[in-house]
Design an enzyme around this catalytic site. Structure first.
Site, PDB file in Angstrom:
ATOM      1  N   MET A  82      18.727  41.726  27.059  1.00 21.60           N
ATOM      2  CA  MET A  82      17.637  41.654  26.085  1.00 21.60           C
ATOM      3  C   MET A  82      17.779  40.433  25.166  1.00 21.60           C
ATOM      4  O   MET A  82      18.814  39.791  25.107  1.00 21.60           O
ATOM      5  CB  MET A  82      17.612  42.922  25.237  1.00 21.60           C
ATOM      6  N   HIS A  83      16.693  40.149  24.442  1.00 21.76           N
ATOM      7  CA  HIS A  83      16.655  39.257  23.271  1.00 21.76           C
ATOM      8  C   HIS A  83      16.792  37.775  23.555  1.00 21.76           C
ATOM      9  O   HIS A  83      16.647  36.964  22.643  1.00 21.76           O
ATOM     10  CB  HIS A  83      17.736  39.634  22.247  1.00 21.76           C
ATOM     11  N   ASP A 241      17.839  46.006  29.983  1.00 21.38           N
ATOM     12  CA  ASP A 241      18.998  46.515  30.708  1.00 21.38           C
ATOM     13  C   ASP A 241      19.351  47.951  30.349  1.00 21.38           C
ATOM     14  O   ASP A 241      19.641  48.774  31.225  1.00 21.38           O
ATOM     15  CB  ASP A 241      20.208  45.598  30.530  1.00 21.38           C
TER      16      ASP A 241
END
Length: 494
Positions: A82-83, A241
């Protein structure tokens, strides 16, 4: 005709792929590692082309090693770290390396965000306070510190969504991954015009948002040829994820829990209702099954053990090192697993890894044990926050590379003092991606139906009352260490 589905997980250490049939039987798995770049302390980057090369190589081998004919592969689903900030130019080419999830350079930008809009408004819309991990802060850092690169940017993607673009030519993302950008109205599962206007970000730069089990496109002819597949393969939105791991381990439905012992460590709690932790210790995101979830995330989990084994001790034989650990619950050494700063529950980018309690009789095994226990204690911190919110967690499932260790699973079960259920396939994220593809292709009516039919448990690690009592006493000591060190960490950071 038998049908197959591919799951692709764009992890921090490797791209992990698997091929699953319509009954959930995994017939092949292939992974490819790639490097992590750390140009400064607290910075973390990866090259999107490394992800692409790893995925295409792994999927080619996956297809070659399996018994499936290309025409039998019906869909591809994703899981992704992520991110991360992936910026593409007008030709769809990466402008620079991606600033990934554990990067802490944008701490100043979080203060800027709170000056632009009150924290309570950020919580109301994005369900989370501004922190350095989220993509929004990385965008502001990029605009300020590398204006020449920002000027070239035409598309902003997350890591897995760059691979989707390479496969399909489509700019798309899913609700669970978009939840971690701090640009999404999480409750309503759409980009927030209020946030985008506040941060002066053009919505046209962002991908279209889909639910995780929706089809976003099919393979480009050149991608299909390179992978050894047909152009008819459906490419599904996929999930972040941890949401994908939750699907892959059957962590769906209200109150279900999963622990991921990957590069990072997470406590994932599924919820049918949208909710926000007002203390900001747990994150609130959209789930891949159409609901929501709360998540505690520690930035360094299995990566702590990898650092200790690979870089400090200098061995790859993790099992042999763990064989020397015999005094569970009685170790006098503690370890704070904050090698990259920490998120849950401290939200402190200045936190650092720390050994405490060393004496002249401390052994290598003691320190190895302290690393494993420190990660488990940090997971317990998130459990304590959940309990303070009135959430009762009776048992949990577990996945990730660290979950391959019987010793570590035993430590986790006793530190948390709950049963830990072991799914048949420990590759939760890529399994979840394949399951989402199966739903998209009509094999199962819903994500929850797929999880109920496919996910099987092979074992349960039960806590032992005497050992759990010892770990309870040790945890109460562990939780005092960070508050005692917090001001010193800030001084060291300056």
């Amino acid at each position: 005709m038998k049908q197959y589905f591919i799951g692709i997980d764009i992890g921090t250490s490797a791209a992990k792929t698997l091929l699953m049939d319509e009954h959930g039987v995994v017939t092949a798995q292939v992974s490819r590692e790639y490097p992590l770049y750390q140009p400064a302390n607290g910075w973390a980057e990866q090259d999107p082309e490394d992800w692409r090369n790893a995925v295409f190589s792994a999927v080619r081998e996956l297809v070659e090693r399996s018994q499936a004919e290309p025409e039998q592969v019906m869909g591809i689903g994703f899981s992704g770290q992520m991110h991360g900030l992936v910026m593409l130019d007008e030709n769809g080419k990466p402008i620079r390396r991606s600033i990934i999830w554990c990067d802490q350079r944008s701490a100043a930008q979080t203060q800027e965000m709170c000056s632009l809009m009150p924290e309570e408004k950020w919580l109301e819309i994005t369900a989370n306070p501004p922190i350095a991990a989220w993509t929004a802060a990385k965008i502001l850092w990029m605009r300020k510190e590398e204006p020449e690169n920002w000027e070239k940017c035409r598309h902003i993607l997350l890591p897995k969504d760059y691979i989707r673009y390479c496969l399909t030519g489509v700019f798309a993302t899913d609700v669970s991954d978009a939840s971690g950008m701090q640009l999404l109205d999480v409750k309503n599962r759409v980009w927030s015009d209020t946030v985008l206007e506040c941060l002066s970000i053009d919505k046209a730069m962002l991908a279209q948002v889909f639910e995780s089990q929706e089809v976003t496109g099919t393979l480009l002819p050149e991608a299909a040829k390179e992978l050894g597949l047909t152009e008819k393969v459906k490419v599904v939105a996929g999930a972040a994820d941890n949401a994908a791991a939750a699907v892959g381990t059957g962590t769906v439905g209200d109150g279900a829990c999963n622990i991921s012992l990957g590069t990072s460590g997470t406590v994932f709690i599924s919820s049918d209702k949208f909710g926000v932790d007002e203390n900001n210790a747990l994150h609130s995101f959209d789930h891949a099954d159409g609901s929501y979830h709360l998540m505690g995330c520690m930035l360094s989990a299995a990566s702590c053990n990898k650092w200790w084994m690979d870089d400090i001790i200098g061995t790859k034989d993790y099992g042999a090192e763990q064989e020397n650990i015999t005094k569970l619950g009685e170790n006098h050494v503690f370890f704070l697993p904050y090698l990259m700063g920490e998120r849950s529950p401290h939200n402190d980018p200045n936190a650092r890894g720390t050994f405490i309690g060393l004496t002249m009789d401390t052994t290598r095994a003691d320190m190895t044990q302290a690393v494993l226990e420190g990660v488990a204690f940090a997971l317990r911190d998130s459990f304590e926050v959940a309990r303070s919110l009135g959430i009762h967690i009776a048992r949990t499932r577990i996945c990730g590379g660290g979950a391959k260790s019987p010793l570590w699973k035993k430590i986790v079960a006793n530190v948390l003092n709950i049963p830990v259920d072991i799914p048949e396939n420990e590759q939760g994220p890529s399994m979840g991606g394949a399951m989402l593809a199966a739903v998209a292709c009509g094999e199962y009516p819903t994500v929850r139906d797929a999880a109920e039919a496919i996910v099987k448990l092979t074992d349960t690690v039960e806590p032992e009352p005497e050992l759990a009592a010892k770990y309870e006493e040790r945890y109460q000591k562990f939780r005092k260490i960070y508050p005692a060190c917090r001001d010193l960490f800030l001084e060291l950071a300056k």
